[in-house]
Design a protein around this motif. Structure first.
Motif, PDB file in Angstrom:
ATOM      1  N   GLY A  69       0.808  -1.211   0.000  1.00 21.95           N
ATOM      2  CA  GLY A  69       0.000   0.000   0.000  1.00 21.95           C
ATOM      3  C   GLY A  69       0.839   1.257   0.000  1.00 21.95           C
ATOM      4  N   ASP A  70       0.478   2.173   0.867  1.00 19.62           N
ATOM      5  CA  ASP A  70       1.119   3.480   0.952  1.00 19.62           C
ATOM      6  C   ASP A  70       1.963   3.537   2.215  1.00 19.62           C
ATOM      7  OD1 ASP A  70       1.771   6.129   0.724  1.00 19.62           O
ATOM      8  OD2 ASP A  70      -0.241   6.899   1.081  1.00 19.62           O
ATOM      9  N   PRO A  71       3.234   3.079   2.159  1.00 18.45           N
ATOM     10  CA  PRO A  71       4.030   2.974   3.386  1.00 18.45           C
ATOM     11  C   PRO A  71       4.323   4.315   4.049  1.00 18.45           C
ATOM     12  CG  PRO A  71       5.381   2.495   1.464  1.00 18.45           C
ATOM     13  CD  PRO A  71       3.975   2.649   0.986  1.00 18.45           C
ATOM     14  N   LEU A  72       4.316   5.407   3.299  1.00 19.77           N
ATOM     15  CA  LEU A  72       4.581   6.727   3.886  1.00 19.77           C
ATOM     16  C   LEU A  72       3.311   7.465   4.286  1.00 19.77           C
ATOM     17  CD1 LEU A  72       7.451   7.956   1.535  1.00 19.77           C
ATOM     18  CD2 LEU A  72       7.633   6.921   3.792  1.00 19.77           C
ATOM     19  N   GLY A  73       2.162   6.896   3.980  1.00 22.39           N
ATOM     20  CA  GLY A  73       0.897   7.519   4.359  1.00 22.39           C
ATOM     21  C   GLY A  73       0.609   8.815   3.618  1.00 22.39           C
ATOM     22  N   LEU A  74       0.978   8.892   2.343  1.00 24.93           N
ATOM     23  CA  LEU A  74       0.771  10.108   1.567  1.00 24.93           C
ATOM     24  C   LEU A  74      -0.639  10.231   1.007  1.00 24.93           C
ATOM     25  CD1 LEU A  74       4.156  10.146  -0.395  1.00 24.93           C
ATOM     26  CD2 LEU A  74       3.555  11.441   1.652  1.00 24.93           C
ATOM     27  N   GLY A  75      -1.404   9.148   1.059  1.00 30.40           N
ATOM     28  CA  GLY A  75      -2.772   9.188   0.566  1.00 30.40           C
ATOM     29  C   GLY A  75      -2.873   9.251  -0.947  1.00 30.40           C
ATOM     30  N   GLN A  76      -1.844   8.796  -1.649  1.00 25.75           N
ATOM     31  CA  GLN A  76      -1.845   8.859  -3.108  1.00 25.75           C
ATOM     32  C   GLN A  76      -1.901   7.481  -3.752  1.00 25.75           C
ATOM     33  OE1 GLN A  76       1.794  10.866  -4.063  1.00 25.75           O
ATOM     34  NE2 GLN A  76       1.098  12.832  -3.321  1.00 25.75           N
ATOM     35  N   TYR A  77      -2.086   6.449  -2.994  1.00 27.03           N
ATOM     36  CA  TYR A  77      -1.959   5.093  -3.521  1.00 27.03           C
ATOM     37  C   TYR A  77      -3.315   4.568  -3.966  1.00 27.03           C
ATOM     38  CZ  TYR A  77       0.397   0.642  -4.110  1.00 27.03           C
ATOM     39  OH  TYR A  77       0.958  -0.489  -4.644  1.00 27.03           O
ATOM     40  N   ASP A  78      -3.630   4.750  -5.241  1.00 22.67           N
ATOM     41  CA  ASP A  78      -4.844   4.201  -5.828  1.00 22.67           C
ATOM     42  C   ASP A  78      -4.446   3.228  -6.943  1.00 22.67           C
ATOM     43  OD1 ASP A  78      -3.911   5.933  -7.753  1.00 22.67           O
ATOM     44  OD2 ASP A  78      -5.633   7.279  -7.689  1.00 22.67           O
ATOM     45  N   GLU A  79      -5.409   2.747  -7.714  1.00 24.25           N
ATOM     46  CA  GLU A  79      -5.105   1.762  -8.764  1.00 24.25           C
ATOM     47  C   GLU A  79      -4.172   2.325  -9.827  1.00 24.25           C
ATOM     48  OE1 GLU A  79      -5.761  -1.526  -8.977  1.00 24.25           O
ATOM     49  OE2 GLU A  79      -6.480  -1.272  -6.927  1.00 24.25           O
ATOM     50  N   GLU A  80      -4.360   3.584 -10.200  1.00 26.61           N
ATOM     51  CA  GLU A  80      -3.488   4.195 -11.207  1.00 26.61           C
ATOM     52  C   GLU A  80      -2.052   4.309 -10.682  1.00 26.61           C
ATOM     53  OE1 GLU A  80      -2.837   8.321 -13.719  1.00 26.61           O
ATOM     54  OE2 GLU A  80      -4.605   8.111 -12.456  1.00 26.61           O
ATOM     55  N   GLU A  85       3.576   2.411 -10.338  1.00 24.74           N
ATOM     56  CA  GLU A  85       4.672   1.875  -9.541  1.00 24.74           C
ATOM     57  C   GLU A  85       5.136   0.526 -10.089  1.00 24.74           C
ATOM     58  OE1 GLU A  85       5.911   1.240  -4.926  1.00 24.74           O
ATOM     59  OE2 GLU A  85       3.832   0.854  -5.460  1.00 24.74           O
ATOM     60  N   LEU A  86       4.210  -0.317 -10.507  1.00 29.14           N
ATOM     61  CA  LEU A  86       4.583  -1.606 -11.086  1.00 29.14           C
ATOM     62  C   LEU A  86       5.393  -1.415 -12.364  1.00 29.14           C
ATOM     63  CD1 LEU A  86       1.323  -3.667 -10.535  1.00 29.14           C
ATOM     64  CD2 LEU A  86       3.536  -4.041  -9.454  1.00 29.14           C
ATOM     65  N   ASN A  87       4.951  -0.497 -13.220  1.00 26.52           N
ATOM     66  CA  ASN A  87       5.692  -0.248 -14.466  1.00 26.52           C
ATOM     67  C   ASN A  87       7.064   0.349 -14.196  1.00 26.52           C
ATOM     68  OD1 ASN A  87       3.718  -1.283 -16.148  1.00 26.52           O
ATOM     69  ND2 ASN A  87       2.645   0.660 -16.297  1.00 26.52           N
ATOM     70  N   ASN A  88       7.145   1.292 -13.271  1.00 28.17           N
ATOM     71  CA  ASN A  88       8.451   1.865 -12.920  1.00 28.17           C
ATOM     72  C   ASN A  88       9.354   0.810 -12.294  1.00 28.17           C
ATOM     73  OD1 ASN A  88       7.820   4.418 -13.856  1.00 28.17           O
ATOM     74  ND2 ASN A  88       7.095   5.135 -11.874  1.00 28.17           N
ATOM     75  N   GLY A  89       8.786  -0.075 -11.488  1.00 32.08           N
ATOM     76  CA  GLY A  89       9.565  -1.152 -10.892  1.00 32.08           C
ATOM     77  C   GLY A  89      10.100  -2.112 -11.934  1.00 32.08           C
ATOM     78  N   ARG A  90       9.283  -2.427 -12.933  1.00 30.47           N
ATOM     79  CA  ARG A  90       9.743  -3.304 -14.020  1.00 30.47           C
ATOM     80  C   ARG A  90      10.883  -2.656 -14.791  1.00 30.47           C
ATOM     81  NH1 ARG A  90       3.559  -4.221 -15.248  1.00 30.47           N
ATOM     82  NH2 ARG A  90       3.199  -6.047 -13.934  1.00 30.47           N
ATOM     83  N   PHE A  91      10.744  -1.366 -15.079  1.00 31.37           N
ATOM     84  CA  PHE A  91      11.811  -0.654 -15.780  1.00 31.37           C
ATOM     85  C   PHE A  91      13.076  -0.600 -14.937  1.00 31.37           C
ATOM     86  CE2 PHE A  91      14.068   3.199 -17.058  1.00 31.37           C
ATOM     87  CZ  PHE A  91      14.257   2.917 -18.399  1.00 31.37           C
ATOM     88  N   ALA A  92      12.917  -0.396 -13.630  1.00 35.19           N
ATOM     89  CA  ALA A  92      14.071  -0.328 -12.739  1.00 35.19           C
ATOM     90  C   ALA A  92      14.801  -1.659 -12.655  1.00 35.19           C
ATOM     91  CB  ALA A  92      13.636   0.124 -11.343  1.00 35.19           C
ATOM     92  N   MET A  93      14.069  -2.771 -12.762  1.00 38.09           N
ATOM     93  CA  MET A  93      14.729  -4.071 -12.759  1.00 38.09           C
ATOM     94  C   MET A  93      15.650  -4.211 -13.969  1.00 38.09           C
ATOM     95  SD  MET A  93      11.924  -6.771 -11.379  1.00 38.09           S
ATOM     96  CE  MET A  93      10.374  -5.990 -10.992  1.00 38.09           C
ATOM     97  N   PHE A  94      15.180  -3.762 -15.139  1.00 40.43           N
ATOM     98  CA  PHE A  94      16.040  -3.784 -16.326  1.00 40.43           C
ATOM     99  C   PHE A  94      17.209  -2.820 -16.170  1.00 40.43           C
ATOM    100  CE2 PHE A  94      12.380  -5.741 -18.469  1.00 40.43           C
ATOM    101  CZ  PHE A  94      13.036  -6.763 -19.149  1.00 40.43           C
ATOM    102  N   ALA A  95      16.961  -1.666 -15.576  1.00 40.00           N
ATOM    103  CA  ALA A  95      18.038  -0.689 -15.372  1.00 40.00           C
ATOM    104  C   ALA A  95      19.113  -1.252 -14.451  1.00 40.00           C
ATOM    105  CB  ALA A  95      17.474   0.612 -14.798  1.00 40.00           C
ATOM    106  N   ALA A  96      18.705  -1.871 -13.357  1.00 38.76           N
ATOM    107  CA  ALA A  96      19.668  -2.432 -12.409  1.00 38.76           C
ATOM    108  C   ALA A  96      20.471  -3.552 -13.053  1.00 38.76           C
ATOM    109  CB  ALA A  96      18.952  -2.928 -11.156  1.00 38.76           C
ATOM    110  N   ILE A  97      19.804  -4.439 -13.790  1.00 33.71           N
ATOM    111  CA  ILE A  97      20.510  -5.526 -14.477  1.00 33.71           C
ATOM    112  C   ILE A  97      21.469  -4.960 -15.521  1.00 33.71           C
ATOM    113  CG2 ILE A  97      20.152  -7.367 -16.183  1.00 33.71           C
ATOM    114  CD1 ILE A  97      19.805  -8.316 -13.361  1.00 33.71           C
ATOM    115  N   GLY A  98      21.058  -3.909 -16.228  1.00 33.49           N
ATOM    116  CA  GLY A  98      21.934  -3.283 -17.219  1.00 33.49           C
ATOM    117  C   GLY A  98      23.162  -2.667 -16.583  1.00 33.49           C
TER     118      GLY A  98
END
Length: 116
Positions: A69-80, A85-98
């Protein structure tokens, strides 16, 4: 894994410029893990992350795995925001491996790859 990859990719870039006190002579990149005191910092980081994972950031049975969820409690964590976050995380996995692959191939850290 996405949040860890985001921190890993960012850390691989930042470690070229920022050194903590006592770690000034530690090389940047993966060589930091194999040379003291960088190896001691890695062990401490591993232990702190393990303690946080086991004690603070536990899974909620009412949510799907990995949804903290929203670990910092910012109130911004909805489906969008979750999809972003999932897409950025997927991109970051490729970035880290690269970054890791390039460093293993050339021996240069993330910033040195650009010739900076």
């Amino acid at each position: 894994h996405g949040r860890v990859a985001m921190m890993a990719a960012l850390g691989a870039v930042i470690q070229h410029y920022v050194k903590f006190p006592g770690f000034e002579k530690v090389p940047s990149g993966l060589a930091a893990v194999t040379s003291a005191p960088g190896s001691y910092g890695m062990i401490a980081l591993f232990l702190v992350a393990g303690a946080l994972e086991l004690g603070v950031w536990t899974e909620d049975p009412s949510k799907e795995p990995g949804n903290f969820g929203d670990p910092l409690g910012l109130g911004q964590y909805d489906e969008e925001m979750r999809a972003r976050e999932l897409n950025n995380g997927r991109f970051a996995m490729f970035a880290a491996i690269g970054i890791i692959s390039a460093e293993l191939l050339t021996g240069k850290d993330a910033i040195e790859q650009f010739g900076l």
